[in-house]
Design a protein around this motif. Structure first.
Motif, mmCIF file in Angstrom:
data_model
loop_
_atom_site.group_PDB
_atom_site.id
_atom_site.type_symbol
_atom_site.label_atom_id
_atom_site.label_comp_id
_atom_site.label_asym_id
_atom_site.label_seq_id
_atom_site.Cartn_x
_atom_site.Cartn_y
_atom_site.Cartn_z
ATOM 1 N N VAL A 1 1.015 -1.186 0.172
ATOM 2 C CA VAL A 1 0.074 -0.108 0.176
ATOM 3 C C VAL A 1 0.835 1.172 0.011
ATOM 4 O O VAL A 1 1.610 1.351 0.925
ATOM 5 N N GLU A 2 0.673 2.264 -0.895
ATOM 6 C CA GLU A 2 1.457 3.388 -1.016
ATOM 7 C C GLU A 2 0.698 4.345 -0.121
ATOM 8 O O GLU A 2 -0.398 4.709 -0.532
ATOM 9 N N PRO A 3 1.300 4.870 0.978
ATOM 10 C CA PRO A 3 0.595 5.597 1.904
ATOM 11 C C PRO A 3 0.226 7.175 1.356
ATOM 12 O O PRO A 3 -0.678 7.583 1.865
ATOM 13 N N GLY A 4 0.989 7.718 0.494
ATOM 14 C CA GLY A 4 0.687 9.041 0.193
ATOM 15 C C GLY A 4 1.032 9.982 1.424
ATOM 16 O O GLY A 4 1.533 9.520 2.285
ATOM 17 N N PRO A 5 0.356 11.148 1.126
ATOM 18 C CA PRO A 5 0.339 11.905 2.506
ATOM 19 C C PRO A 5 -0.154 11.134 3.602
ATOM 20 O O PRO A 5 -1.472 10.774 3.605
ATOM 21 N N LEU A 6 0.278 11.052 4.589
ATOM 22 C CA LEU A 6 -0.008 10.046 5.816
ATOM 23 C C LEU A 6 -0.870 11.078 6.546
ATOM 24 O O LEU A 6 -0.838 12.150 7.198
ATOM 25 N N PRO A 7 -2.182 10.440 7.006
ATOM 26 C CA PRO A 7 -3.265 10.955 7.897
ATOM 27 C C PRO A 7 -2.644 11.063 9.330
ATOM 28 O O PRO A 7 -1.806 10.342 9.597
#
Length: 204
Positions: free
Chosen positions: A134-140
């Motif tokens: 899973v590519e997280p991108g900007p992490l929440p």
């Protein structure tokens, strides 16, 4: 990964979340994830995405739909598409929150004047999610497990030593298939000034 060395309150079958490190696990809908603090006073961060990575844990939606800042048994963690991701179904501590972003290298630099790349929950969680594909991108903002952030009447936040005692745990039920990352926080400010220690988990 070998099981945790047993303590009086943590089953021998529990698996470790290394001190200042992280693990990633996949959950099927209906499975339960129990996270232990074997030593007491150790905070952690939890991040959850839908199994395909298309939905992410949302502190904003969780605040909106639950109407609470401090979370415990019976509370639901919502996704950024307004779907239920996880429900807290058991809790020996009684308070967890979404009030602080994951610690990160920029945070250490801005708040503590530390340069370089210290171990941090942001990078730990991202690496654990990537390990699940899973590519997280900007992490929440993650769920801050066992952490104690007190809210003063003027709205200021004060981080106190983590509220958990040795062997305390929190248990969450997956409401859909999920990719989940758990980090044992390296930040001494969240752990009463103590060096980071391990957490542990079981999938039930």
């Amino acid at each position: 990964m070998p099981p945790m060395p047993p303590t009086a309150a943590v089953p021998a079958s529990a698996l470790p979340v290394p001190a200042a490190g992280a693990v990633g696990v996949r959950l099927r809908g209906g499975q339960r994830l129990r996270i232990y603090d074997p030593h007491g006073g150790q905070s952690g961060d939890l991040m959850a995405y839908s199994a395909d990575g298309g939905e992410r844990l949302s502190n904003g939606c969780t605040f909106d739909y639950g109407g609470k800042l401090l979370l415990s048994s019976g509370d639901v963690l919502w996704s950024d598409r307004s779907r239920r991701l996880l429900t807290l179904v058991g809790d020996r501590v009684g308070r967890h929150d979404f009030l602080h972003a994951a610690c990160s290298a920029p945070m250490y630099r801005l708040q503590y004047g530390l340069d370089g790349e210290p171990r941090n929950c942001h990078d730990n969680l991202c690496a654990a999610l990537r390990g699940l594909g899973v590519e997280p991108g900007p992490l929440p903002t993650p769920l801050n497990l066992f952490m104690r952030a007190d809210i003063a009447p003027d709205g200021r936040l004060t981080v106190r030593p983590a509220a958990s005692r040795a062997g305390d745990w929190v248990e969450l039920r997956a409401e859909m298939d999920l990719a989940v990352a758990i980090s044992a926080c390296p930040a001494a400010t969240c752990n009463g000034g103590a060096p980071p220690r391990s957490l542990a988990y079981l999938i039930l």
